[in-house]
Design a protein around this motif. Structure first.
Motif, PDB file in Angstrom:
ATOM      1  N   CYS A  43     -15.953  42.615  60.012  1.00  0.00           N
ATOM      2  CA  CYS A  43     -14.899  42.706  61.236  1.00  0.00           C
ATOM      3  C   CYS A  43     -14.649  44.151  61.624  1.00  0.00           C
ATOM      4  O   CYS A  43     -14.389  44.315  62.889  1.00  0.00           O
TER       5      CYS A  43
ATOM      6  N   GLU B 124     -15.412  40.845  66.208  1.00  0.00           N
ATOM      7  CA  GLU B 124     -16.410  39.648  65.658  1.00  0.00           C
ATOM      8  C   GLU B 124     -15.694  38.482  65.662  1.00  0.00           C
ATOM      9  O   GLU B 124     -14.707  38.242  65.573  1.00  0.00           O
ATOM     10  N   SER B 125     -16.433  37.419  65.828  1.00  0.00           N
ATOM     11  CA  SER B 125     -15.952  35.930  65.833  1.00  0.00           C
ATOM     12  C   SER B 125     -15.598  35.728  64.268  1.00  0.00           C
ATOM     13  O   SER B 125     -16.152  35.991  63.322  1.00  0.00           O
ATOM     14  N   GLY B 126     -14.522  35.080  64.331  1.00  0.00           N
ATOM     15  CA  GLY B 126     -13.930  34.567  63.126  1.00  0.00           C
ATOM     16  C   GLY B 126     -13.158  35.437  62.469  1.00  0.00           C
ATOM     17  O   GLY B 126     -12.611  35.365  61.357  1.00  0.00           O
ATOM     18  N   CYS B 127     -12.972  36.783  62.980  1.00  0.00           N
ATOM     19  CA  CYS B 127     -11.739  37.668  62.343  1.00  0.00           C
ATOM     20  C   CYS B 127     -10.542  37.497  62.882  1.00  0.00           C
ATOM     21  O   CYS B 127     -10.186  37.119  63.907  1.00  0.00           O
TER      22      CYS B 127
ATOM     23  N   GLU C 249      -7.213  39.580  69.233  1.00  0.00           N
ATOM     24  CA  GLU C 249      -8.776  38.839  69.099  1.00  0.00           C
ATOM     25  C   GLU C 249      -9.452  40.218  68.407  1.00  0.00           C
ATOM     26  O   GLU C 249      -9.568  41.078  68.795  1.00  0.00           O
TER      27      GLU C 249
END
Length: 72
Positions: A62, A17-20, A14
């Motif tokens: 990211c 940062e979101s979307g990485c 995971e």
């Protein structure tokens, strides 16, 4: 300038940062995966092998290791 193709093997982790999309190799190194083919690996469970090239000059939000452009 021609990029040097290389192969990375590891597991998706995971991103901070979101979307990485982040690949962590067995030796603990992390790479931010980008490129059209990067979306194809999202959701992959288990060991993953990708081919592409490093883009050390590319900036990413990211901030998890160098950027690796997947070509396949």
């Amino acid at each position: 300038m021609e990029q040097r193709l290389t192969t990375l093997t590891g597991h998706l982790v995971e991103g901070v940062e979101s979307g990485c999309i982040v690949l962590q190799t067995e030796d603990g190194r992390s790479f931010t995966l980008v490129g059209r083919a990067a979306q194809d690996v999202v959701g992959t469970v288990g060991e993953l092998t990708v081919r592409g090239h490093l883009e050390p000059e590319m900036v990413s939000h990211c901030m998890q290791g160098p950027v690796f452009v997947i070509t396949r």
